[in-house]
Design a protein around this motif. Structure first.
Motif, mmCIF file in Angstrom:
data_model
loop_
_atom_site.group_PDB
_atom_site.id
_atom_site.type_symbol
_atom_site.label_atom_id
_atom_site.label_comp_id
_atom_site.label_asym_id
_atom_site.label_seq_id
_atom_site.Cartn_x
_atom_site.Cartn_y
_atom_site.Cartn_z
ATOM 1 N N GLU A 176 -41.339 -92.350 -35.387
ATOM 2 C CA GLU A 176 -41.487 -93.112 -34.159
ATOM 3 C C GLU A 176 -42.647 -92.579 -33.320
ATOM 4 O OE1 GLU A 176 -38.500 -91.987 -31.036
ATOM 5 O OE2 GLU A 176 -37.399 -91.233 -32.787
ATOM 6 N N GLY A 177 -42.946 -93.311 -32.261
ATOM 7 C CA GLY A 177 -43.962 -92.847 -31.319
ATOM 8 C C GLY A 177 -45.380 -93.267 -31.645
ATOM 9 N N HIS A 178 -45.559 -94.367 -32.412
ATOM 10 C CA HIS A 178 -46.913 -94.765 -32.841
ATOM 11 C C HIS A 178 -47.315 -96.142 -32.313
ATOM 12 C CE1 HIS A 178 -46.814 -91.360 -35.549
ATOM 13 N NE2 HIS A 178 -45.744 -91.838 -36.176
ATOM 14 N N ARG A 179 -46.757 -96.570 -31.170
ATOM 15 C CA ARG A 179 -47.017 -97.938 -30.704
ATOM 16 C C ARG A 179 -48.511 -98.196 -30.519
ATOM 17 N NH1 ARG A 179 -44.283 -100.875 -25.524
ATOM 18 N NH2 ARG A 179 -42.433 -100.125 -26.623
ATOM 19 N N GLU A 180 -49.200 -97.314 -29.831
ATOM 20 C CA GLU A 180 -50.626 -97.515 -29.551
ATOM 21 C C GLU A 180 -51.429 -97.605 -30.849
ATOM 22 O OE1 GLU A 180 -54.392 -95.108 -27.526
ATOM 23 O OE2 GLU A 180 -52.328 -94.540 -26.994
ATOM 24 N N GLU A 181 -51.143 -96.691 -31.779
ATOM 25 C CA GLU A 181 -51.881 -96.676 -33.043
ATOM 26 C C GLU A 181 -51.589 -97.927 -33.861
ATOM 27 O OE1 GLU A 181 -52.370 -93.712 -36.927
ATOM 28 O OE2 GLU A 181 -51.337 -93.013 -35.107
ATOM 29 N N LEU A 182 -50.312 -98.369 -33.843
ATOM 30 C CA LEU A 182 -49.923 -99.564 -34.585
ATOM 31 C C LEU A 182 -50.664 -100.791 -34.064
ATOM 32 C CD1 LEU A 182 -48.083 -101.201 -36.513
ATOM 33 C CD2 LEU A 182 -46.358 -101.200 -34.693
ATOM 34 N N ILE A 183 -50.610 -101.016 -32.768
ATOM 35 C CA ILE A 183 -51.254 -102.201 -32.189
ATOM 36 C C ILE A 183 -52.761 -102.150 -32.396
ATOM 37 C CG2 ILE A 183 -51.745 -103.376 -30.017
ATOM 38 C CD1 ILE A 183 -48.918 -102.711 -29.118
ATOM 39 N N GLU A 184 -53.330 -100.960 -32.248
ATOM 40 C CA GLU A 184 -54.773 -100.807 -32.424
ATOM 41 C C GLU A 184 -55.184 -101.136 -33.861
ATOM 42 O OE1 GLU A 184 -58.055 -97.527 -31.088
ATOM 43 O OE2 GLU A 184 -56.237 -96.775 -32.037
ATOM 44 N N PHE A 185 -54.443 -100.588 -34.836
ATOM 45 C CA PHE A 185 -54.802 -100.836 -36.237
ATOM 46 C C PHE A 185 -54.672 -102.319 -36.567
ATOM 47 C CE2 PHE A 185 -54.203 -101.310 -40.731
ATOM 48 C CZ PHE A 185 -55.111 -100.416 -41.285
ATOM 49 N N VAL A 186 -53.575 -102.940 -36.147
ATOM 50 C CA VAL A 186 -53.361 -104.358 -36.449
ATOM 51 C C VAL A 186 -54.451 -105.208 -35.809
ATOM 52 C CG1 VAL A 186 -51.817 -106.321 -36.067
ATOM 53 C CG2 VAL A 186 -50.886 -104.121 -36.808
ATOM 54 N N SER A 187 -54.831 -104.878 -34.588
ATOM 55 C CA SER A 187 -55.864 -105.643 -33.898
ATOM 56 C C SER A 187 -57.203 -105.566 -34.633
ATOM 57 C CB SER A 187 -56.016 -105.110 -32.469
ATOM 58 O OG SER A 187 -57.009 -105.828 -31.776
ATOM 59 N N VAL A 188 -57.588 -104.352 -35.057
ATOM 60 C CA VAL A 188 -58.864 -104.189 -35.765
ATOM 61 C C VAL A 188 -58.795 -104.864 -37.133
ATOM 62 C CG1 VAL A 188 -60.461 -102.513 -36.769
ATOM 63 C CG2 VAL A 188 -59.413 -102.059 -34.539
ATOM 64 N N ALA A 189 -57.656 -104.707 -37.839
ATOM 65 C CA ALA A 189 -57.514 -105.314 -39.166
ATOM 66 C C ALA A 189 -57.542 -106.838 -39.078
ATOM 67 C CB ALA A 189 -56.218 -104.842 -39.816
ATOM 68 N N LYS A 190 -56.910 -107.396 -38.068
ATOM 69 C CA LYS A 190 -56.913 -108.847 -37.892
ATOM 70 C C LYS A 190 -58.351 -109.351 -37.696
ATOM 71 C CE LYS A 190 -55.238 -112.360 -34.660
ATOM 72 N NZ LYS A 190 -56.549 -112.658 -34.070
ATOM 73 N N LYS A 191 -59.115 -108.667 -36.874
ATOM 74 C CA LYS A 191 -60.508 -109.065 -36.643
ATOM 75 C C LYS A 191 -61.336 -108.895 -37.920
ATOM 76 C CE LYS A 191 -64.331 -108.202 -33.382
ATOM 77 N NZ LYS A 191 -65.393 -107.917 -34.321
ATOM 78 N N TYR A 192 -61.103 -107.788 -38.621
ATOM 79 C CA TYR A 192 -61.849 -107.478 -39.849
ATOM 80 C C TYR A 192 -61.669 -108.599 -40.876
ATOM 81 C CZ TYR A 192 -63.162 -104.732 -44.033
ATOM 82 O OH TYR A 192 -63.733 -104.262 -45.202
ATOM 83 N N TYR A 193 -60.425 -109.004 -41.094
ATOM 84 C CA TYR A 193 -60.167 -110.007 -42.126
ATOM 85 C C TYR A 193 -60.431 -111.426 -41.621
ATOM 86 C CZ TYR A 193 -58.370 -106.355 -45.134
ATOM 87 O OH TYR A 193 -58.270 -105.229 -45.926
ATOM 88 N N SER A 194 -60.347 -111.642 -40.308
ATOM 89 C CA SER A 194 -60.717 -112.957 -39.763
ATOM 90 C C SER A 194 -62.193 -113.230 -39.998
ATOM 91 C CB SER A 194 -60.399 -113.019 -38.265
ATOM 92 O OG SER A 194 -59.016 -112.976 -38.032
ATOM 93 N N GLU A 195 -63.014 -112.208 -39.807
ATOM 94 C CA GLU A 195 -64.459 -112.378 -40.025
ATOM 95 C C GLU A 195 -64.780 -112.646 -41.486
ATOM 96 O OE1 GLU A 195 -66.047 -108.810 -38.371
ATOM 97 O OE2 GLU A 195 -65.967 -109.555 -36.293
ATOM 98 N N LYS A 196 -63.871 -112.241 -42.375
ATOM 99 C CA LYS A 196 -64.058 -112.536 -43.798
ATOM 100 C C LYS A 196 -63.431 -113.873 -44.193
ATOM 101 C CE LYS A 196 -64.184 -107.689 -45.372
ATOM 102 N NZ LYS A 196 -65.432 -107.778 -46.166
ATOM 103 N N GLY A 197 -62.823 -114.561 -43.213
ATOM 104 C CA GLY A 197 -62.218 -115.857 -43.479
ATOM 105 C C GLY A 197 -60.922 -115.769 -44.272
ATOM 106 N N GLN A 198 -60.228 -114.637 -44.184
ATOM 107 C CA GLN A 198 -59.037 -114.441 -45.014
ATOM 108 C C GLN A 198 -57.725 -114.577 -44.241
ATOM 109 O OE1 GLN A 198 -59.369 -110.768 -47.236
ATOM 110 N NE2 GLN A 198 -61.511 -111.154 -47.732
#
Length: 696
Positions: A176-198
């Motif tokens: 437990e205790g990883h809320r900031e890291e979780l949201i940050e990773f998901v946000s960057v990954a979403k942008k990363y794969y959105s730019e690839k059209g995936q």
């Protein structure tokens, strides 16, 4: 993206660990580090997560999901959890925060993978009860044999695995205790794969399981006054505490206007999954578990205040702070006992499940151990190192507990008895020196938290399965415990530590009667005793009942919870005006209208079941609405302004919520399912209330 790369899984895990270390360095460029990690995954270390086995049972979803179909094009957060685990409960707010920030249409899906620790947790019916109890609104799959757990080398609960849009293993977070890291990773990954059209934006139809309709909802703990006249029930699922007489007539209702945190009058106070309760004269102490605080309700003045806790989960393992400055973690049960210097009823002892310890809160100025002066309001660790263990020790700070969830006191024995749920044992703590000893259950190996079963016997030869509550019948015993995952009540002779089944078949059910061996319970969570009248009260949690065992007649029956039929200052239960039996004609009623504003190119699909439902966080109001025959749900028409129902007028301001399930389409042919919740305060003078929905 390369499709022919299949990395060694250990290399992927090593890359995840390396990224985690980099993200712990607050001076580094976090976004750049995550993007480099994703580049590494895509170009060199791609590993595809195995599909779910066929035939698994799913909750909150109408069909089985797969990475190659429904989840393709989504960032998926797999939450490997088991519902007994307090750490797994602690990250549920983190997952809710993700769901509030990213929708399924945004391309992010949270998915629970239930991988059981205890045998009882393998049953989907029990997992369903936990999903309802903890308000989990995302899909959950019962991986009862822990197949995916094993394939992904998961080692502990909870573990989050983040999966990419093509099923690739992206990242993991352990504990437990990883809320900031979780949201940050998901946000960057979403942008990363959105730019690839995936990333795809199609909906996944969530079908929430229906909640039980009963006067109680997952009652957790129960307390009976010394004279047997007052019964206190933590109505955990309704986020309230009920005070009744011995016949079940409700005298006072504390909280219940939905989940929240608020001091004040009984009517206005709010709780979040309260558990343990104990009464000292007119002062009722409440373990407000999910708010991480101890509350005090004054039954004379009708006021609730916070005694200790900051309302945020704490990590302090020592304590020593005063009042609301001292952080605590998931208090699960409470009891009052004497202080070391002999002052009667001067210490509130707390089973602190969240950090695996027993704490003490001073109700008076006392002389503590080692002649340390402590002032009223001081809250500190009494026993337990904070490590999750089954370690007995003569020195209380070196002992180890594993999610202690029930606590009671024996004045004559001068000790506390603790239901230590995750070690499946009952322990004792001597009040004279804090020495911790085994009573029954568990194992001699302090690190073995899997020594569970259903065996009557003596000491640690007896086996329990996740006990949650304990009580002394008299100061001489016996000690009674709810062996929760064995669906039993067991009795312990404290003179020889012999444990034997008192009632329960060992299988979940709801049977009453006068044959104790055939009585059925379903994960009972609390127990109390009226020794004067030889009655035992059992919080039969998953059956949403309080059971009463008459020790003289050996008969078990349910306690009937009876609410007042009319409004009063004490209960503030609304008395409704009469109706002639139709949905639309209620004397002195409030007409509920819905007005829909549609943007150009947007329309409701008239071939789909667009629907509405009216509800209130005030569960008493809602229950009375249902009983009065008011129409509380229905299908939406295509009209942009429509009358939904008429509800009785109120005597005070009441908040009413309108929930809409909509199938929204665009002229381009793209359709999506959406849920909308609108709220409004209905005042005494209101005769017509319009909810306005803007659809863009």
């Amino acid at each position: 993206m390369s499709t022919n790369i299949m990395a060694d899984f250990n290399d992927v895990l090593e890359a995840c660990n390396n990224l985690h270390e980099k993200l712990e360095d607050k001076t580094s460029d976090r976004t750049e580090n995550i993007n480099k990690h994703l580049d590494l995954i895509e170009n060199k270390l791609q590993y595809t997560v195995p599909e779910f086995q066929t035939g698994l049972e799913w909750i909150n979803i109408g069909e089985s999901l797969s990475f190659t179909n429904h989840l393709k094009g989504k960032i998926v957060i797999l939450d490997f959890f088991t519902y007994c685990c307090i750490n797994c409960m602690h990250i549920l707010p983190d997952l809710e925060a993700v769901e509030e920030r990213f929708s399924i249409q945004d391309g992010v899906v949270v998915l629970g993978v239930h991988s059981a620790k205890f045998d009882n947790e393998r049953l989907s019916s029990n997992i369903l009860s936990a999903v309802l109890r903890y308000n989990i609104h995302h899909p959950v799959v019962n991986d009862g044999q822990a197949v995916l757990w094993s394939e992904l080398q998961i080692a502990c609960w909870p573990t989050l695995v983040i999966v990419g849009p093509s099923g690739q293993y992206l990242y993991q977070l352990i504990g437990e205790g990883h809320r900031e890291e979780l949201i940050e990773f998901v946000s960057v990954a979403k942008k990363y794969y959105s730019e690839k059209g995936q990333i795809t934006h199609q909906a996944i139809t969530i079908r929430l399981e229906p909640s039980p309709s009963s006067p109680l909802r997952f009652p957790g703990k129960i307390y009976v006054s010394d004279d047997g006249q007052t019964v206190v029930i933590s109505d955990t699922g309704h986020h309230r505490v009920l005070v009744t007489d011995k016949s079940g007539h409700v005298q006072q209702i504390i909280g219940g206007k939905g989940r929240g945190y608020k001091d004040g009058t009984f009517n206005n106070a709010m709780f979040s999954s309260p558990q343990g309760v104990c009464l000292l004269n007119s002062q009722l102490y409440i373990a407000d578990t999910d708010n991480h605080v101890i509350r005090k309700a004054d039954l004379d003045t009708g006021e609730v205040i916070t005694v200790t806790g900051t309302s945020s989960q704490g990590n302090d393992k020592e304590g020593g702070g005063l009042g609301t400055s001292q952080e605590i973690s998931s208090p699960w049960d409470v009891c009052v006992a004497d202080s070391p210097d002999g002052q009667k009823n001067s210490v509130l002892y707390i089973a602190m499940a969240g950090n695996h310890q027993i704490w003490a809160c001073m109700l008076k100025d006392v002389l503590w151990y080692k002649n340390k002066q402590l002032y009223a309001g001081t809250c500190l660790r009494f026993a337990g190192s904070g490590l999750e263990e089954n370690r007995n020790n003569s020195y209380p700070e070196k002992a180890g507990f594993a999610q202690p969830s029930g606590i009671t006191v024996s004045m004559k024995q001068n000790c506390l008895y603790v239901a230590d749920s995750e070690s499946s044992s009952v322990r004792s703590i001597q009040l004279k020196d804090g020495a911790v000893k085994n009573v029954v259950g568990g194992d001699i190996d302090p690190k073995n938290l899997f020594a569970y079963g259903d065996i009557d016997g003596t000491g640690n030869k007896a086996k329990l399965q996740h006990p949650l509550g304990v009580v002394m019948v008299t100061d001489d015993g016996p000690l009674l415990l709810v062996d929760s995952y064995n669906h039993k009540v067991k009795s312990v002779d404290i003179s020889n530590r012999k444990c034997q089944t008192m009632l329960g078949t060992g299988k979940a059910g709801s049977t009453n009667g006068d044959n104790l061996s055939s009585i059925e319970l379903n994960e009972p969570g609390g127990i109390a005793c009226d020794w004067r009248n030889k009655l035992v009260y059992i919080a039969d949690t998953n059956n949403h009942h309080i059971k009463i065992l008459d020790l003289q007649s050996q008969k078990v029956q349910n306690l009937s919870i009876i609410f007042p039929s009319s409004a009063s200052k004490d209960t503030d239960i609304l008395q409704y005006n009469t109706t002639d039996g139709t949905d639309d004609v209620i004397k002195h009623g409030v007409r509920i209208l819905l007005q829909i504003h549609l943007a150009d190119g947007i329309y409701l699909n008239d071939q789909a079941p667009n629907s509405w439902s009216l509800y209130c966080e005030d569960t008493l109001l809602y229950d009375n609405l249902k009983e009065s025959g008011v129409k509380l749900k229905g299908e939406l028409t295509q009209e942009l302004q429509q009358t939904l129902t008429i509800i009785p007028s109120t005597d005070i301001v009441r908040e009413v919520c309108l929930k809409l399930n909509l199938f929204i389409c665009e002229d381009s042919g793209v359709c999506r399912m959406d849920k909308k919740i609108l709220t409004s305060n209905i005042e005494p003078s209101t005769c017509e209330e319009t909810f306005i929905l803007d659809l863009n």
